[in-house]
Design an enzyme around this catalytic site. Sequence first.
Site, PDB file in Angstrom:
ATOM      1  N   LYS A 122      -6.174   3.271  18.652  1.00  0.00           N
ATOM      2  CA  LYS A 122      -6.204   4.066  17.423  1.00  0.00           C
ATOM      3  C   LYS A 122      -7.623   4.601  17.169  1.00  0.00           C
ATOM      4  CE  LYS A 122      -5.399   5.640  13.308  1.00  0.00           C
ATOM      5  NZ  LYS A 122      -4.575   6.757  12.954  1.00  0.00           N
ATOM      6  N   PRO A 152     -11.859   1.260   3.627  1.00  0.00           N
ATOM      7  CA  PRO A 152     -12.998   2.187   3.529  1.00  0.00           C
ATOM      8  C   PRO A 152     -14.229   1.685   4.278  1.00  0.00           C
ATOM      9  CG  PRO A 152     -12.733   0.939   1.493  1.00  0.00           C
ATOM     10  CD  PRO A 152     -11.593   0.545   2.379  1.00  0.00           C
ATOM     11  N   VAL A 176      -7.868  -0.445  11.635  1.00  0.00           N
ATOM     12  CA  VAL A 176      -8.739  -1.615  11.481  1.00  0.00           C
ATOM     13  C   VAL A 176      -9.677  -1.707  12.674  1.00  0.00           C
ATOM     14  CG1 VAL A 176      -7.127  -2.993  10.110  1.00  0.00           C
ATOM     15  CG2 VAL A 176      -6.946  -2.994  12.586  1.00  0.00           C
ATOM     16  N   CYS A 199     -10.093   9.572   7.972  1.00  0.00           N
ATOM     17  CA  CYS A 199     -10.079   8.793   9.217  1.00  0.00           C
ATOM     18  C   CYS A 199     -11.240   9.052  10.179  1.00  0.00           C
ATOM     19  CB  CYS A 199      -8.784   9.058   9.965  1.00  0.00           C
ATOM     20  SG  CYS A 199      -7.385   8.287   9.162  1.00  0.00           S
ATOM     21  N   LYS A 255     -14.801   7.676   9.388  1.00  0.00           N
ATOM     22  CA  LYS A 255     -14.709   6.212   9.232  1.00  0.00           C
ATOM     23  C   LYS A 255     -14.469   5.530  10.583  1.00  0.00           C
ATOM     24  CE  LYS A 255     -10.886   4.247   7.970  1.00  0.00           C
ATOM     25  NZ  LYS A 255      -9.656   3.927   7.242  1.00  0.00           N
ATOM     26  N   GLU A 315      -0.898   4.058  12.810  1.00  0.00           N
ATOM     27  CA  GLU A 315      -0.208   5.299  12.452  1.00  0.00           C
ATOM     28  C   GLU A 315      -1.027   6.494  12.941  1.00  0.00           C
ATOM     29  OE1 GLU A 315       2.968   5.732  11.144  1.00  0.00           O
ATOM     30  OE2 GLU A 315       2.211   7.554  12.057  1.00  0.00           O
ATOM     31  N   PHE A 316      -0.373   7.458  13.564  1.00  0.00           N
ATOM     32  CA  PHE A 316      -1.090   8.627  14.087  1.00  0.00           C
ATOM     33  C   PHE A 316      -0.802   9.889  13.294  1.00  0.00           C
ATOM     34  CE2 PHE A 316      -0.791   5.747  17.758  1.00  0.00           C
ATOM     35  CZ  PHE A 316      -2.129   5.676  18.115  1.00  0.00           C
ATOM     36  N   GLY A 358       0.848  -1.205   0.000  1.00  0.00           N
ATOM     37  CA  GLY A 358       0.000   0.000   0.000  1.00  0.00           C
ATOM     38  C   GLY A 358       0.872   1.239   0.000  1.00  0.00           C
ATOM     39  N   PHE A 383     -15.411  18.436  10.349  1.00  0.00           N
ATOM     40  CA  PHE A 383     -14.182  17.696  10.034  1.00  0.00           C
ATOM     41  C   PHE A 383     -14.374  16.827   8.810  1.00  0.00           C
ATOM     42  CE2 PHE A 383     -16.241  15.133  13.481  1.00  0.00           C
ATOM     43  CZ  PHE A 383     -16.493  13.956  12.780  1.00  0.00           C
ATOM     44  N   GLY A 423       1.239   4.493   3.937  1.00  0.00           N
ATOM     45  CA  GLY A 423       2.404   3.649   3.613  1.00  0.00           C
ATOM     46  C   GLY A 423       3.567   4.423   3.019  1.00  0.00           C
TER      47      GLY A 423
HETATM   48  C1  UDX Z   1      -6.354  12.559  11.709  1.00  0.00           C
HETATM   49  C2  UDX Z   1      -5.616  12.437  13.041  1.00  0.00           C
HETATM   50  O1  UDX Z   1      -5.235  13.758  13.483  1.00  0.00           O
HETATM   51  C3  UDX Z   1      -4.389  11.553  12.896  1.00  0.00           C
HETATM   52  O2  UDX Z   1      -3.764  11.352  14.158  1.00  0.00           O
HETATM   53  C4  UDX Z   1      -4.818  10.206  12.319  1.00  0.00           C
HETATM   54  O3  UDX Z   1      -3.693   9.374  12.115  1.00  0.00           O
HETATM   55  C5  UDX Z   1      -5.563  10.402  11.016  1.00  0.00           C
HETATM   56  O4  UDX Z   1      -6.684  11.274  11.216  1.00  0.00           O
HETATM   57  P1  UDX Z   1      -6.022  13.964   9.487  1.00  0.00           P
HETATM   58  O5  UDX Z   1      -7.345  13.413   9.086  1.00  0.00           O
HETATM   59  O6  UDX Z   1      -4.900  13.903   8.516  1.00  0.00           O
HETATM   60  O7  UDX Z   1      -5.493  13.237  10.806  1.00  0.00           O
HETATM   61  O8  UDX Z   1      -6.204  15.510   9.844  1.00  0.00           O
HETATM   62  P2  UDX Z   1      -6.541  16.358  11.151  1.00  0.00           P
HETATM   63  O9  UDX Z   1      -5.541  17.421  11.287  1.00  0.00           O
HETATM   64  O10 UDX Z   1      -6.769  15.513  12.343  1.00  0.00           O
HETATM   65  O11 UDX Z   1      -7.907  17.061  10.730  1.00  0.00           O
HETATM   66  C6  UDX Z   1      -9.080  16.321  10.467  1.00  0.00           C
HETATM   67  C7  UDX Z   1     -10.221  17.262  10.142  1.00  0.00           C
HETATM   68  O12 UDX Z   1     -10.622  18.002  11.284  1.00  0.00           O
HETATM   69  C8  UDX Z   1      -9.890  18.303   9.064  1.00  0.00           C
HETATM   70  O13 UDX Z   1     -10.979  18.460   8.200  1.00  0.00           O
HETATM   71  C9  UDX Z   1      -9.624  19.561   9.860  1.00  0.00           C
HETATM   72  O14 UDX Z   1      -9.831  20.736   9.122  1.00  0.00           O
HETATM   73  C10 UDX Z   1     -10.651  19.400  10.980  1.00  0.00           C
HETATM   74  N1  UDX Z   1     -10.303  20.149  12.198  1.00  0.00           N
HETATM   75  C11 UDX Z   1      -9.173  19.861  12.881  1.00  0.00           C
HETATM   76  C12 UDX Z   1     -11.178  21.129  12.659  1.00  0.00           C
HETATM   77  O15 UDX Z   1     -12.213  21.388  12.054  1.00  0.00           O
HETATM   78  N2  UDX Z   1     -10.860  21.785  13.803  1.00  0.00           N
HETATM   79  C13 UDX Z   1      -9.728  21.523  14.529  1.00  0.00           C
HETATM   80  O16 UDX Z   1      -9.513  22.154  15.573  1.00  0.00           O
HETATM   81  C14 UDX Z   1      -8.861  20.527  14.039  1.00  0.00           C
HETATM   82  P1  ADP Z   2      -4.306   5.324   3.289  1.00  0.00           P
HETATM   83  O1  ADP Z   2      -4.759   6.737   3.505  1.00  0.00           O
HETATM   84  O2  ADP Z   2      -4.808   4.374   4.338  1.00  0.00           O
HETATM   85  O3  ADP Z   2      -2.838   5.199   3.042  1.00  0.00           O
HETATM   86  P2  ADP Z   2      -4.757   5.091   0.415  1.00  0.00           P
HETATM   87  O4  ADP Z   2      -6.039   4.836  -0.306  1.00  0.00           O
HETATM   88  O5  ADP Z   2      -4.064   6.391   0.250  1.00  0.00           O
HETATM   89  O6  ADP Z   2      -5.079   4.809   1.968  1.00  0.00           O
HETATM   90  O7  ADP Z   2      -3.705   3.964   0.048  1.00  0.00           O
HETATM   91  C1  ADP Z   2      -3.945   2.602   0.085  1.00  0.00           C
HETATM   92  C2  ADP Z   2      -3.199   1.954  -1.071  1.00  0.00           C
HETATM   93  O8  ADP Z   2      -3.292   0.539  -0.921  1.00  0.00           O
HETATM   94  C3  ADP Z   2      -3.745   2.278  -2.463  1.00  0.00           C
HETATM   95  O9  ADP Z   2      -2.729   2.857  -3.261  1.00  0.00           O
HETATM   96  C4  ADP Z   2      -4.193   0.905  -3.024  1.00  0.00           C
HETATM   97  O10 ADP Z   2      -3.950   0.772  -4.408  1.00  0.00           O
HETATM   98  C5  ADP Z   2      -3.330  -0.034  -2.218  1.00  0.00           C
HETATM   99  N1  ADP Z   2      -3.851  -1.414  -2.138  1.00  0.00           N
HETATM  100  C6  ADP Z   2      -5.096  -1.806  -1.789  1.00  0.00           C
HETATM  101  N2  ADP Z   2      -5.185  -3.156  -1.810  1.00  0.00           N
HETATM  102  C7  ADP Z   2      -3.974  -3.625  -2.159  1.00  0.00           C
HETATM  103  C8  ADP Z   2      -3.428  -4.947  -2.331  1.00  0.00           C
HETATM  104  N3  ADP Z   2      -4.157  -6.041  -2.111  1.00  0.00           N
HETATM  105  N4  ADP Z   2      -2.135  -5.057  -2.712  1.00  0.00           N
HETATM  106  C9  ADP Z   2      -1.386  -3.938  -2.910  1.00  0.00           C
HETATM  107  N5  ADP Z   2      -1.835  -2.680  -2.761  1.00  0.00           N
HETATM  108  C10 ADP Z   2      -3.109  -2.524  -2.384  1.00  0.00           C
END
Ligand code: UDX
Ligand code: ADP
Length: 504
Positions: free
Chosen positions: A234, A106, A146, A290, A293, A175-176, A25, A286, A30
């Site tokens: 997570k 997803p 997951v 992530c 979901k 991953e955070f 991935g 937001f 990744g």
């Molecule tokens: C989030 C988590 O922060 C991260 O730890 C996890 O690994 C993946 O999900 P991300 O989705 O990349 O990260 O962005 P993040 O900065 O958390 O923002 C998420 C959403 O919340 C965005 O749409 C952002 O604009 C919104 N947000 C964030 C607000 O509306 N208000 C805030 O104070 C902070």
């Molecule tokens: P994330 O935000 O979790 O990294 P993405 O959709 O950006 O999610 O990336 C997930 C990647 O995993 C995609 O590029 C997709 O093509 C890949 N992927 C999904 N299933 C497989 C699989 N069975 N083998 C290899 N790659 C895969």
Amino acid sequence: MTSFEYGYHSLRSRMVEVKRICCIGAGYVGGPTCSVIAQMCPEVMVTVVDVNEDRIRAWNSENLPIFEPGLQEVVESCRGINLFFSTDIDKAIQDADLIFISVNTPTKTFGIGKGRAADLKYIEACARRIADVSSGHKIVVEKSTVPVRAAESIRRIFNANTKSSLNFQVLSNPEFLAEGTAISDLMNPDRVLIGGDETPEGQRAIEALHRIYEHWVPKSKIITTNTWSSELSKLAANAFLAQRISSINSISALCEVTGADVEEVAHAIGTDQRIGSRFLKASVGFGGSCFQKDVLNLVYLCEALNLCEVARYWQQVIEINDYQRKRFSSRIIGCLFNTVTDKKIALLGFAFKKDTGDTRESSSIYISRYLMDEGARLHIYDPKVKKEQIVQDLSYGDDPSRVSRLVTISADPHDACEDAHAIVICTEWDMFKELDYKRIYDAMLKPAFIFDGRRILDSLHEQLQYIGFQVETIGKRVKQRVSLTPKKDTTTPDHHPASKRTKQ
Ligand code: UDX
Ligand code: ADP
């Protein structure tokens, strides 16, 4: 030290050494994660694989498939040395001592758990492929978010499909990282979490991954737990963060009707150290791949375990988020004299937050749809999101002819605003604070409205009103000037930021 940690430390001497890592991935998780691992561990060979040939081609090119500040430099420092991007998945699996699964999970779109449960089909496909092509000892690490006990499913697939010569250990290492700050989050994480089996083999696998992170992360920041705690942590972390945003957004609704200002309230409550100041920014809701979901996943898990009250509690975080998007859209329509039909509206920002080109679950998508449902003509500008992506996002589940009739993608924010009735700011891009608002105002229909869904123009309100704009903002009732039309001879004073580029 917990007994779990004691068991883990006592096993340090007999550890497995990781020389080759495969990451399945090459997405937002990744790609950056393994690029940083490769840079920090020069003696470890890291191969990132994906089924998507275009994506791998882009990782091997100058135009990386994702925009992330600092990523290009990290990739270029080790690509072709100990970092490789490939579509030869089987070979990378065979060669590796440790395999990260970083594929997408997803929300299910059909069947049981539709709209809430995570779809694990990609994870399962990876597990089957690993079982199929591997030999010897492998550590398999769940990186993707997951549902709790997914590791159990992976283990069962391995146990049911592997030859006797094989030995797998499954770890959870969520991953955070947040998009836009992925590289600094990876370089300086608040913590690294590794969950594994309490058996000696499980502890040895934890230790092997622990050693990888020790290259750059202080040991005190590497937390080890059992697998289920790691998986649940997570989900819980994302749910808590999402909950904070829904909490402040719910307060923003109250502010708009009471005359309080949500920024002042956020500051006042955030100075309490027990609450803290981060993640209290009221917004259009937001987005991102992530939060929604993971909260839905948590809700589904609770329901499946018959914890209905807990499920309802977390479900409300999503409902407030939906409410905020609808509320903002309704306010736009209300201010525009209760109709946006056939009116041109400039929508600035389509990414789910600034400094990323990612649009997954972006509030812009939802707000665009609400406005399109009312017949608005949208002119959308985003500095990082490609035209095709915007069209694809809006066309999903919609009539493509309606999208092509109502939506125009602009390459320049000024073009988007020309002859518009209103500007709607959905993403907090810094450049939107620097626009030439006098020029924009002059080219708009009057009265000209700005709807600031991100509170990025607070320091410009006075100047914008002076120019003649009617400013509407999340979480605040902006006192409008009595006359919305500037005097004929009025020019914006030079020192006003809003007039910054007027004379260029
Ligand atoms: C989030 C988590 O922060 C991260 O730890 C996890 O690994 C993946 O999900 P991300 O989705 O990349 O990260 O962005 P993040 O900065 O958390 O923002 C998420 C959403 O919340 C965005 O749409 C952002 O604009 C919104 N947000 C964030 C607000 O509306 N208000 C805030 O104070 C902070
Ligand atoms: P994330 O935000 O979790 O990294 P993405 O959709 O950006 O999610 O990336 C997930 C990647 O995993 C995609 O590029 C997709 O093509 C890949 N992927 C999904 N299933 C497989 C699989 N069975 N083998 C290899 N790659 C895969």
